[in-house]
Design a protein around this motif. Sequence first.
Motif, short mmCIF file in Angstrom:
data_model
loop_
_atom_site.label_atom_id
_atom_site.label_comp_id
_atom_site.label_asym_id
_atom_site.label_seq_id
_atom_site.Cartn_x
_atom_site.Cartn_y
_atom_site.Cartn_z
N GLN A 171 0.84 -1.20 0.00
CA GLN A 171 0.00 0.00 0.00
C GLN A 171 0.88 1.26 0.00
O GLN A 171 1.79 1.39 0.82
CB GLN A 171 -0.91 0.00 1.24
CG GLN A 171 -1.94 1.09 1.23
CD GLN A 171 -3.01 0.90 2.31
OE1 GLN A 171 -2.86 0.06 3.21
NE2 GLN A 171 -4.07 1.67 2.23
N SER A 215 -6.45 -0.39 -0.69
CA SER A 215 -5.85 -1.54 -0.01
C SER A 215 -4.79 -2.20 -0.89
O SER A 215 -4.71 -1.95 -2.09
CB SER A 215 -6.94 -2.55 0.32
OG SER A 215 -7.51 -3.03 -0.88
N PRO A 244 -0.65 -4.11 3.86
CA PRO A 244 -1.28 -2.82 4.15
C PRO A 244 -0.37 -1.88 4.95
O PRO A 244 0.69 -2.29 5.43
CB PRO A 244 -2.50 -3.22 4.96
CG PRO A 244 -2.09 -4.46 5.67
CD PRO A 244 -1.12 -5.18 4.75
#
Length: 669
Positions: free
Chosen positions: A355, A365, A369
């Motif tokens: 991310q 997303s 993450p």
Amino acid sequence: MTPRRPWPLNVEGIAYGGDYNPEQWPLEVQLEDVRLMKEAGVGLVSVAIFSWAQLEPREGDFDFAWLDAVLDRLHMAGIGVALATATASPPPWLTRKHPEILPRLADGTVLHQGSRQSYAVASPVFRNYALGMTRRMAERYGDHPALAVWHVDNELGCHVPHDYSDAAAKAFRHWLRARYGTPAALNAAWGTAFWSQRYDSFDEILPPLSAPTFVNPTQQLDFARFSSDELLTHYRALRDVLREVTPDVPTTTNLMMSTATKWMDYFSWSQDLDLVANDHYTVARDPEAHIELAFSADLSRGVAGGEPWMLMEHSTSAVNWQPRNRAKGPGEMLRNSLAHVARGADAVMFFQWRQSAAGAEKYHSAMLPHAGEDSDVWRGTLELGRRLRALAPVRGSRVSADVALVFDYPSWWASEMEGHPTQALSYPDEAMRWYRALWQRGITVDIVSPGAVPTDHRVVIVPTLYTVDDSAAARIAEAAHEGASVLVTFFSGIVDEHDHVRLGGYPGAFRELLGVRTEEFHPLLQDETLTLDDGTRASLWSEKTRLEGAQAVRTWADGPLEGLPAVTRNRAGRGSAWYVGTRPDADGVARIVDALLDEAGVAPVAAGLPLGVEAVRRRADDGTSYLFLINHTHQDVDVAAVGHELIRGQDVSARLTVPALETAVVRER
Ligand code: GAL
């Protein structure tokens, strides 16, 4: 049966990975990336999609060192690369030097740099630069052992499906000359006797720019065809360079097949792709997003001619470009991923690996993450890797279906134009009404183009096929004559390929097949509904239809057409031809679909499943079959199955429990 195209991707099992944008990160993060990719079982990543400005920071001044290192590291870790041509977004120096390559809207608005895809695809100046960059990439990395597949541009036409720049106008005229030869032929096709639109020369023609009122519909339709063709032309030009330099490396680009992407006629693109790749994102506000996902996957398989295809992008959790971006719920990403595999995907990839911390997509997303490894999203990434490894034997098997649904991009374009009996028609909604009922019944559907309607399917659904040429209409009739139950819905067969009405009564091209003749449309007002004789509520559309050989299955129970047929059935050779001259409510659609399936003897993939449990079967050439079970409900479900369940590694002797929100895949032999 057409000979099988071998899967060209040299990656083990079901390919797993995502877009990888290492240029956004320092070296230590890039080193961690490779370690974590290995941990997750990632085998393929898409690299350099938006790297042009990093690779060529000033015109002619190239910096490949960073990308060399990235590719080497990936290769050392055994990870393959879908390497982009890096041409998806021109660098600022290029648009500054050549502002004429910027695209324009119909009202003349210029789309500037500062975002992405700021190029006029028909611009010869841009094309030359893109070809140059593509050649550089091919020459530099053509022999790199990590290179698995070329990824041309990115989502061609995503933001600018229609460009109205001078370059586009010129290319449009060229396209029209090739199509029509003379202005006289164009005038006839476009019906320019109407509203003083006669052209004396091709030079007088413009794209359908903003105008006082409705622009000539055939001009609009041809511009839509041209625009789709022009994006494909760009793909081909870049692909040809890649083929010249690296003839053994397959080439693809990521398509966007869904009910939302209207303007690229992907059925006409597929022959040019060595493998079909799709990007799909679920819509957060759609409670039945998993059904739309299934439609997209079936369409991808249709465009791939029934062969396996590649899911190039989807999301682990929320996207960032919808008005409210819902995070995916428990197991949702796994169900989404396996639903794609069930419907023929032999690669599951995401946007994106890590991310972003900066830029317009930082709230989208990813597999890894912002929160890092101690997160459910990352645990999902690991779990998906594990499941896809267990599903490796599925690779190469094909999905079997008894029902075909005809989907046609030009009918989408033409049926929704202005100046029509109703402005409330949504072409994909009409397709989805019938698709949804089939999905809910556990029936797998092949989505096909009108020109490729199979004659070996037991049911063929033809929703709102507004524009159809004679040969496609004949092919649909042939499917019925060969034994299929064919169902055609309202506003089908109305115009020819030039958008000229087929005279003598609607639905022109299908009148004879259906044994009906409609003399006038009676579209309904907003919120207006009428009733059919079985209690079905019908909205949007009605029409004054007479039987000419067919039998009425339902008649209008009220309204101005009371007593006239609304749904009909005709005998056609060894099969039948049904007509639905309205938009029935969901129960009405369900009853018609049940009658059709019953008549054709089509049974669900797995008997007795509750609503919300998806079952799809893939079959390998050696006779092995794989039953995919995807439980979208909050209840455990018990399914009759025999074989070996691959995800949990258990033998199944008679029945299998698929837990709530979970998936199972049974190798049946
Ligand atoms: C796709 C695109 C990706 C990324 C993604 C976000 O349209 O190819 O680069 O922007 O959407 O959902």
